[in-house]
Design a protein around this motif. Sequence first.
Motif, PDB file in Angstrom:
ATOM      1  N   THR A 173       0.837  -1.208   0.000  1.00  0.00           N
ATOM      2  CA  THR A 173       0.000   0.000   0.000  1.00  0.00           C
ATOM      3  C   THR A 173       0.864   1.247   0.000  1.00  0.00           C
ATOM      4  N   LEU A 174       1.933   1.239   0.789  1.00  0.00           N
ATOM      5  CA  LEU A 174       2.868   2.366   0.807  1.00  0.00           C
ATOM      6  C   LEU A 174       3.504   2.544  -0.567  1.00  0.00           C
TER       7      LEU A 174
ATOM      8  N   THR B 106       0.903   3.941  -3.085  1.00  0.00           N
ATOM      9  CA  THR B 106       0.609   5.341  -2.803  1.00  0.00           C
ATOM     10  C   THR B 106       1.710   6.257  -3.313  1.00  0.00           C
ATOM     11  N   SER B 107       2.957   5.868  -3.066  1.00  0.00           N
ATOM     12  CA  SER B 107       4.079   6.713  -3.491  1.00  0.00           C
ATOM     13  C   SER B 107       4.310   6.655  -4.995  1.00  0.00           C
TER      14      SER B 107
ATOM     15  N   TRP C  27       1.396   8.423  -7.029  1.00  0.00           N
ATOM     16  CA  TRP C  27       0.962   9.724  -6.528  1.00  0.00           C
ATOM     17  C   TRP C  27       0.785  10.731  -7.669  1.00  0.00           C
TER      18      TRP C  27
ATOM     19  N   ARG D 289      -2.481  10.218  -9.278  1.00  0.00           N
ATOM     20  CA  ARG D 289      -3.545  10.731  -8.406  1.00  0.00           C
ATOM     21  C   ARG D 289      -3.691  12.236  -8.561  1.00  0.00           C
TER      22      ARG D 289
ATOM     23  N   PRO E  54       3.066  13.064  -1.159  1.00  0.00           N
ATOM     24  CA  PRO E  54       2.405  11.893  -0.572  1.00  0.00           C
ATOM     25  C   PRO E  54       2.788  11.632   0.886  1.00  0.00           C
TER      26      PRO E  54
ATOM     27  N   ASN F 284       0.036  11.302   3.512  1.00  0.00           N
ATOM     28  CA  ASN F 284      -0.752  10.100   3.252  1.00  0.00           C
ATOM     29  C   ASN F 284      -0.005   8.838   3.683  1.00  0.00           C
ATOM     30  N   LEU F 285       1.305   8.811   3.426  1.00  0.00           N
ATOM     31  CA  LEU F 285       2.113   7.652   3.802  1.00  0.00           C
ATOM     32  C   LEU F 285       2.165   7.488   5.323  1.00  0.00           C
TER      33      LEU F 285
ATOM     34  N   ILE G 207      -0.981   5.940   6.607  1.00  0.00           N
ATOM     35  CA  ILE G 207      -1.033   4.477   6.465  1.00  0.00           C
ATOM     36  C   ILE G 207      -0.300   3.797   7.620  1.00  0.00           C
TER      37      ILE G 207
END
Length: 215
Positions: free
Chosen positions: A150-151, A154-155, A158, A161, A177, A180-181, A184
């Motif tokens: 997930t990390l 997300t990175s 990004w 996104r 990010p 957000n990281l 998590i």
Amino acid sequence: MNTKLDIIKHAVVLFNKKGFFNVSIKDITETMGISPGNFTYHFKRKEYLLSAIQEQILDNAIEIMPSDQYVTLFHFEEMFKKFYVIQRQYRFFFLEISYLMVEYPGIMRGYKIATTKRLEGARDLVNHFITSGRLVPESDRIDYTIIIQTLWMTSTFWSTRMAIIDQKRSVVIEDSPIQNLWGILLPYLTEKGYKEYVEITKYHTTQHNINFKNI
């Protein structure tokens, strides 16, 4: 002047602006004011240029689990900050990575191998944070393999996104990010880990205030 490096530099700017698949060799040579023959002397085809750019990205890769320093949660944040700098520098690559994988599987295989190694390194980092008392131990309810993935997602995605979300109408706090990281990882921090996170937050707040006063 290093023409090869100059071609890469100008190409990255154009790719970031228009997208890899929307820029031709002619676009690059006209922007640089060089002949197509000069380009093909260094890169016979456009995909060779992509391969050289990928090498630059991999050469700038961050060491996930350094062996020559005391590793704390500060490293977690600095690691992702450095990765985000790379992501912004080669924005097109991360925006179009899924298409590049399909179109140039041979070239992108190197990035896939490097990513696999990074995920393995991330597991070592998580294990270190567990044994050093910063993360709670793994259990039936906590699967760090999923959290690591997930990390990574997300990175890595990004930029995609940010391209999808209209920043003027969204509630995105900043074009990064990092928050957000942390969001998590926060639920899995121990008391020791959370105190370290608070110190990191205080440090950045102090640095921000100092920088603001100097403006």
